[in-house]
Every structure is written in C-alpha cells, then in structure tokens.
Design an enzyme around this catalytic site. Structure first.
Site, PDB file in Angstrom:
ATOM      1  N   THR A   7       0.865  -1.180   0.000  1.00 13.79           N
ATOM      2  CA  THR A   7       0.000   0.000   0.000  1.00 13.79           C
ATOM      3  C   THR A   7       0.899   1.227   0.000  1.00 13.79           C
ATOM      4  O   THR A   7       1.497   1.568   1.008  1.00 13.79           O
ATOM      5  CB  THR A   7      -0.926  -0.013   1.223  1.00 13.79           C
ATOM      6  N   LYS A  33      -7.049   1.402  -2.933  1.00 11.13           N
ATOM      7  CA  LYS A  33      -6.645   0.862  -1.634  1.00 11.13           C
ATOM      8  C   LYS A  33      -6.663   1.954  -0.568  1.00 11.13           C
ATOM      9  O   LYS A  33      -7.131   1.731   0.549  1.00 11.13           O
ATOM     10  CB  LYS A  33      -5.247   0.253  -1.734  1.00 11.13           C
ATOM     11  N   LYS A  42      -0.080   5.545   8.312  1.00  4.55           N
ATOM     12  CA  LYS A  42       0.561   5.816   7.016  1.00  4.55           C
ATOM     13  C   LYS A  42      -0.502   5.922   5.917  1.00  4.55           C
ATOM     14  O   LYS A  42      -0.491   6.840   5.087  1.00  4.55           O
ATOM     15  CB  LYS A  42       1.537   4.692   6.679  1.00  4.55           C
TER      16      LYS A  42
END
Lengths: 288, 288
Positions: free
Chosen positions: B96, B171, B239
């Site tokens: 990701t 995502k 993140k």
C-alpha cells in the site's frame, strides 16, 4: 395509561401517532402547523390548540420535536405542555436533544410531580409508521415500567441505558457515528470520481468489504443517483453532530471525527441543502 | 509464468509466498531479515541475498513492503530489484503505497522494458495465508491478463480500476474509510464509558444498527478486551491515512474525516502504540 398526548407530527411523530391510535389509546395531538393533525382527527384524535391544552388531561405526554429550541418552547414556553401537566403524568421526550437540556427538562417535570423519560429512537419514517422503532431510554426503571405499554405500541425494542439523559447520550453517540460514516463515504466517493476510477467497481469494494455498514449500503445509491428525498434531513444530522461534540467536550473528549463531519455538514448547509436527505452532504465535494 | 520472485515476507507476504509455493511456482524470496525466509527455503524456495538477486531470473517480481521509503530502497536502491529485472518481466507492487510513488515506479519499470501493475490487497493475515485476498489492480489490461495466473494463486478476486495508480488510489480509499470508522468507534466507546452508560447495551445498539459494518463488529471486541494482537498495525493505518490525505489534496479535496482520524492515530503513535493492532487507537482517549 389510556390518555396519551403527542406533541409534534413531523415525519416521525406522525408515524408514532398512527401507531398509538391503532393500539387504541385516547390520543390528543398538537402540531405547530394544524394541517398535519387532520388525518388523526378523522381517526378520532382530539386536536389541541396548544401544548398546554394537549397535556392537561394526559397520563402520558410525548414530545417528538426538532431540537432544543423547539422543545424549550413547546414544554416550557407560553402555553407550554409542562405548565399544564398533571402530577403523576409521565413525560416522554423522544426528540433528539442535548443531554444537558434533557436533564433540565427532567428537573422541571419532577418539580411538577411528573415522571420523566428521555426516549429518543433509532429507525426512520418506515419504522415509525410500522411501530418498529427502537427506543433508547434514560430515566428511572419504575417510570419506564409504567410507560412501557405506550412505548410498546410504537416500538419493537426498548433499551435502557441508565439515569435521565442516558438515552439522549446514546442517541447522539449513534447519530454522530452515522454522520461520520456518511461524511467519510462522501469524501471517498468524491475521491473516486475525481481520480477517474471505475466507479461501480470502486463502490463494490466499499460495499462488500470491511466498511460495508447498513448505512453505507443505504446511502451510497442516494449519493450516486443524486435522489435526495428525505429519509433523515441533513440539517438534523448537523444538529446531532453539534450536540455530540458539545456533550463530549464536557468530558474533555474532543470528538475529532464528529467535528470533521460537522464541518462537511456545515458546507452543505451553507449551500442550502439542509432540507434534503443527509446523503446530500456529498454535493459540495463534487462541485469543488 | 513459472519463475516468481517475492520481496518482503511480513505478515502478508509470508502468506502469499506459501500460496505461490502451494500452486507450484518456482519461488525466490528475499526479506530484509533473513530468518523469515527459512520455512520457505525448507519448502524449496531459493533465498536471494538482495532484491536484485531475487529479480534477476524472475518472470514476475512481486513486492509486499511497508511503505514508500522501503519500496524505494528495495526497488531502486543499491542492489534494488529493478536494476536486475529482465525486459519482459512483470513487476507487481502489492504494497500500500502513495499513488505518486507507484506511478514513478511504473515509469522506471517501463523504461527497463518491464510490465507494471499496482495490485494492493484487501484482506488480512488469514486471507493472505488461505489465498483469499482481493487484488485492487491498476495498469494495462494486457499486462493484468498475463499476470492473472500468479494473482489467482494468492487471491479469490481480482478487480481492475483503470490505469497505473488506480489500484493504489482504491486501496487508500478503502483504508482511509476503515481508519475513519475505527476512529469514530473509538470516540464513541470513549464517550459511552465516560458517560457511564450501560456499555454492553450501548455497544449492542452500534453493532445492530445503521453503522454496524464488518469493521465495527471486528474491532469493537478488541477495544473492549484491550487485546491488541496485530491484525493490522496501527502505524500502517496511520501511514495510509496520511497517503490518502495527500493524494486527495492533489484534487483540491481536503478529506476532513481522514485528517481527523490521522490526528487520533498520531496521538496513539506518540504513546508508542504503533506496533499494536490499529484498534488500540481508542487507548489515548480513555486515559484522558
């Protein structure tokens, strides 16, 4: 418990009034605009000219109103219901109000010798009309037990959370979480559209994965079709987010997600979308 | 497509490596800490000393890495995999990452004559181990078709969203929405606890109503039991929220809910909770 007064015949109140009549209660209704009382009058309800007149002979007095300001006027203003409530009557506030105001109202009701329950609901128009609401109740258990027969006529479930104000807090918790989910979904949809992703494929991921709540599934098609017929008005969601932020602040809890959602709803209000369904919160993000 | 290299044997990568071996691919693995390669070596995998060595004979090179910085080093650093990738090989980035970085990486891969797909996944440890991941793919359809047999060995579903970067954007959309839901749930739980509501009754409302997503149902018991064994690390959710905010900003979209959630995750990081499950985001709210 046969004589029930209902104050407020909006989307939710109207459904509840129908259920009370169907269950055979002697119903008195009051609404700010009198037109909305007509169908209930035809079915035998008494129509009161003021909240006070509605309350004067009632054993149970139910409020289903827009917000703290309206509830203040209807219960405590000129010809307010509490001025006429009999000792021994039970006041049930089903509106979504700030817990602080609910506790004040409870204290006024208690001073008049009335019982008090805060009993806001989950469910929307459909559940109100079919008597399948869920009541989120705060107050004394003994009072709840006396009022249960009336609540049962309008709801499929009655859940007790603690003393007066607990139902109001629980309702704000539920609604702020819903407001945050709707806001996140709106931002997701806007990002999907602006990024040029295959929108159907993208939405299928959100609606068949970890975040796929009943709310996501209900709200997504409204945001996509831009059909904002009201299930729950945007301006009411904005109010609930504001009350939730204020209530949490009393505990030193900033409620950052609700604050962010409130900002999105404020943007939508400023574009005159308050009377649309709350799913319209996506619109200002699209037009950027 | 028989020779596959897999870079990164973390929680997800390890499950994927097992699936590739089970499906009969000639697997080469590389991991920063060599211990984690042992079980795969026992099952016949070649262990590479560097990403470049892993890549040199591979037809498909898969990355499953922590973030942009790690991916930068593994693909493009000293002994980075891209320096050794053969023309005609396909690079599949399952990490990701930020869409900007993914597009840069794709451009490097293309310059070397490699195909490129961004194919991050939904699903966690369990789905990685059982080959039931869902791949969110960006890139050319022809490249995807060539790589499909490899992805199929690890996933139950492969969804294509558009050109390179589209899988990465999807995502981030999915994860930021999950991060916001977890944050709202954390704030709700904190408010429920501080208000002294009957907690079980209150949670039953959230888990049997409009906001009851699979995420809510999975995360609530972890927040209640305070068992923060890692399904998805808190620092990774932080993140992803950061990358999502940054990506949306490029479109002039502020992503307020993700920004609020990021603040909550930052609070948790500053209390050294980054390596715990992301449901630990509730802890700083409790100790206020």
């Amino acid at each position: 418990m046969t004589r029930v007064a209902l104050l407020g015949l909006g989307t939710m109140g109207a459904g509840m009034a129908g259920c009370l009549q169907k269950a055979g209660f002697e119903l008195t209704v009051w609404n700010r605009t009198r037109e909305r009382t007509a169908p209930f009058e035809r079915n035998g309800a008494r129509v009161a000219a003021s909240p006070a007149q509605a309350a004067e002979n009632a054993e149970v007095i139910i409020g289903m109103l827009a917000d703290d300001n309206v509830a203040q006027a209807v219960w405590l203003g000129d010809n307010g219901a509490l001025h006429a409530a009999k000792a021994g009557a039970i006041v049930i506030e089903c509106s979504t109000l700030s817990p602080d105001f609910v506790r004040q109202l409870a204290s006024w009701a208690t001073q008049r010798g009335c019982g008090f329950l805060d009993a806001p609901v989950t469910g929307s128009r459909t559940q109100a009309a079919s008597g399948e609401l869920r009541f989120l109740v705060g107050g004394e258990v003994a009072t709840l037990d006396r009022a249960r027969v009336v609540l049962k006529a309008m709801g499929k479930e009655i859940v007790h959370f603690g003393p007066v104000g607990s139902g109001a807090v629980m309702k704000l918790v539920n609604n702020f979480v819903c407001g945050v989910q709707a806001s996140a979904l709106a931002e997701a949809l806007a990002l999907i559209e602006k990024s040029g992703l295959d929108r159907d494929a993208a939405l299928s991921i959100l609606l068949d994965g970890a975040p796929a709540s009943p709310l996501f599934k209900a709200v997504t098609p409204r945001m996509v079709s831009q059909d904002y017929s009201v299930y729950f008005a945007l301006e009411l969601m904005h109010k609930d987010l504001s009350y939730a932020v204020k209530e949490a602040a009393k505990h030193g809890l900033p409620l950052l997600t609700a604050g962010a959602a409130r900002q999105l709803f404020e943007q939508a209000l400023s574009k005159q979308l308050g009377r649309l369904d709350f799913s319209a919160v996506v619109e200002p993000l699209r037009s950027r």
